[in-house]
Design an enzyme around this catalytic site. Structure first.
Site, PDB file in Angstrom:
ATOM      1  N   LYS A  36       0.848  -1.199   0.000  1.00 24.09           N
ATOM      2  CA  LYS A  36       0.000   0.000   0.000  1.00 24.09           C
ATOM      3  C   LYS A  36       0.884   1.249   0.000  1.00 24.09           C
ATOM      4  CE  LYS A  36      -2.374   1.748   3.699  1.00 24.09           C
ATOM      5  NZ  LYS A  36      -2.362   3.231   3.717  1.00 24.09           N
ATOM      6  N   ASP A  63      -3.532   4.298  -1.788  1.00 26.59           N
ATOM      7  CA  ASP A  63      -4.460   4.804  -0.766  1.00 26.59           C
ATOM      8  C   ASP A  63      -4.510   6.321  -0.899  1.00 26.59           C
ATOM      9  OD1 ASP A  63      -6.137   4.985   1.375  1.00 26.59           O
ATOM     10  OD2 ASP A  63      -4.618   4.505   2.885  1.00 26.59           O
ATOM     11  N   LYS A  65      -7.488   8.125  -1.380  1.00 25.39           N
ATOM     12  CA  LYS A  65      -8.764   8.646  -0.854  1.00 25.39           C
ATOM     13  C   LYS A  65      -9.267   9.826  -1.686  1.00 25.39           C
ATOM     14  CE  LYS A  65      -8.072   6.998   3.872  1.00 25.39           C
ATOM     15  NZ  LYS A  65      -6.640   6.646   3.927  1.00 25.39           N
ATOM     16  N   ASP A  68     -13.681  14.466  -5.504  1.00 26.42           N
ATOM     17  CA  ASP A  68     -13.698  15.698  -6.300  1.00 26.42           C
ATOM     18  C   ASP A  68     -14.945  15.636  -7.161  1.00 26.42           C
ATOM     19  OD1 ASP A  68     -12.915  18.009  -7.864  1.00 26.42           O
ATOM     20  OD2 ASP A  68     -10.827  17.556  -7.379  1.00 26.42           O
ATOM     21  N   THR A 118     -11.716   6.732  10.336  1.00 24.15           N
ATOM     22  CA  THR A 118     -11.737   6.194  11.702  1.00 24.15           C
ATOM     23  C   THR A 118     -11.336   7.229  12.744  1.00 24.15           C
ATOM     24  OG1 THR A 118      -9.577   5.287  11.198  1.00 24.15           O
ATOM     25  CG2 THR A 118     -11.414   3.752  11.198  1.00 24.15           C
ATOM     26  N   ARG A 209       3.439  -0.512  10.671  1.00 24.31           N
ATOM     27  CA  ARG A 209       4.560  -0.524  11.607  1.00 24.31           C
ATOM     28  C   ARG A 209       4.998  -1.892  12.127  1.00 24.31           C
ATOM     29  NH1 ARG A 209       1.796   4.448  14.545  1.00 24.31           N
ATOM     30  NH2 ARG A 209       0.059   3.364  13.539  1.00 24.31           N
TER      31      ARG A 209
HETATM   32  O1  C5P Z   1       1.362   1.147  11.031  1.00 23.09           O
HETATM   33  P1  C5P Z   1      -0.066   0.672  10.943  1.00 23.09           P
HETATM   34  O2  C5P Z   1      -0.166  -0.841  10.862  1.00 23.09           O
HETATM   35  O3  C5P Z   1      -0.949   1.260  11.999  1.00 23.09           O
HETATM   36  O4  C5P Z   1      -0.537   1.236   9.533  1.00 23.09           O
HETATM   37  C1  C5P Z   1      -1.850   1.108   9.095  1.00 23.09           C
HETATM   38  C2  C5P Z   1      -1.989   1.730   7.738  1.00 23.09           C
HETATM   39  O5  C5P Z   1      -3.375   1.737   7.410  1.00 23.09           O
HETATM   40  C3  C5P Z   1      -1.524   3.176   7.633  1.00 23.09           C
HETATM   41  O6  C5P Z   1      -1.031   3.362   6.311  1.00 23.09           O
HETATM   42  C4  C5P Z   1      -2.790   3.970   7.839  1.00 23.09           C
HETATM   43  O7  C5P Z   1      -2.788   5.202   7.166  1.00 23.09           O
HETATM   44  C5  C5P Z   1      -3.826   3.065   7.206  1.00 23.09           C
HETATM   45  N1  C5P Z   1      -5.173   3.283   7.700  1.00 23.09           N
HETATM   46  C6  C5P Z   1      -5.524   3.179   9.029  1.00 23.09           C
HETATM   47  N2  C5P Z   1      -6.801   3.382   9.428  1.00 23.09           N
HETATM   48  C7  C5P Z   1      -7.735   3.693   8.520  1.00 23.09           C
HETATM   49  C8  C5P Z   1      -7.405   3.792   7.178  1.00 23.09           C
HETATM   50  C9  C5P Z   1      -6.105   3.584   6.796  1.00 23.09           C
HETATM   51  O8  C5P Z   1      -4.693   2.877   9.865  1.00 23.09           O
HETATM   52  N3  C5P Z   1      -8.960   3.861   8.926  1.00 23.09           N
END
Ligand code: C5P
Length: 234
Positions: A36, A63, A65, A68, A118, A209
């Site tokens: 992603k 991603d 999002k 427009d 979220t 992460r």
């Molecule tokens: O590091 P982590 O596992 O928390 O990363 C989750 C990924 O999913 C990040 O790229 C974050 O922007 C994305 N994301 C999220 N919650 C959402 C939509 C996307 O954590 N509601």
């Protein structure tokens, strides 16, 4: 959805540069098939980099999002389809979703809708002018997404079961907020282990992460795939 465990893992390349992304992808090797790319990397050379990943046989989730006027969304989505991406996110406004579905026509690109971010709670929605709470708005938008022909939804694993009952079996549910047992939650408030997320109905798991910051990212990815495999039996 009949997917092998490794097809379900999407690693979020949340890094600031193409050089860092390249190094991570090289370390992950055959362990990760799906990446992603979000704002951070996309606006730092990540789109040509995405084309290279696709040419190397990886799948890419952009991603971005999008939201427009319809014509702008349609033309943008046509370009993303041309790039060969597998998933693209748009905000779940009916006009935007219809325009995106039109733009991907004839390609293998799949559109994912973000129902309600979220980071929003009921008070944030009220401040933005909505007279509905998060749960109600997310459910209404999920139904609109399904009716418009959107391919999937981004949702937390906690919402997956309820959304599945609303939209039926046809849509892909893609869930971030995944944390293998023992890993740090960071800023994620609603987290689930990989096994529990797929049991709850998630088709794809977005993991950042816990893989990107692991001392051994490849071992971390393999452990997540093994956990998915154990939960799904394939
Ligand atoms: O590091 P982590 O596992 O928390 O990363 C989750 C990924 O999913 C990040 O790229 C974050 O922007 C994305 N994301 C999220 N919650 C959402 C939509 C996307 O954590 N509601």
């Amino acid at each position: 959805m009949s997917l092998d465990a490794r097809e379900r893992l999407i690693v979020a390349l949340d890094v600031p540069s193409v050089a860092k992304a390249e190094a991570l992808v090289a370390r992950l090797g055959e362990s990760v098939w799906f990446y992603k790319i979000g704002y951070q990397l996309a606006f730092a050379g990540g789109l040509p980099f995405a084309a290279g990943l696709i040419a190397a046989g990886k799948q890419v989730f952009l991603d971005l999002k999008l939201h427009d006027i319809g014509n702008t969304v349609t033309k943008g989505v046509e370009s993303v389809a041309e790039l060969g991406a597998t998933f693209l996110t748009v905000h779940a406004y009916p006009q935007t979703m219809k325009a995106a579905v039109e733009g991907k026509r004839g390609s293998t690109l799949r559109i994912l809708a973000v129902t309600v971010l979220t980071s929003y709670d009921d008070a944030d929605l009220a401040a933005a002018g909505y007279d509905m709470g998060v749960a109600e708005l997310a459910a209404a938008r999920a139904m609109q997404a399904r009716d418009i022909g959107v391919d999937g939804l981004v949702c937390s694993a906690e919402e997956a079961g309820n959304l599945r009952s609303i939209v039926g079996p046809g849509m892909a549910l893609v869930t971030p907020g995944i944390r293998p047992a023992g890993s740090a939650s960071g800023d994620q408030k609603r987290i689930m282990t990989p096994a529990r997320a797929v049991e709850a109905g998630a088709d794809y798991l977005v993991v950042g992460r816990p893989v990107v910051e692991a001392a051994d990212p490849r071992a971390a990815a393999d452990a997540i795939v093994a956990e998915i495999e154990q939960a799904t039996g394939k």
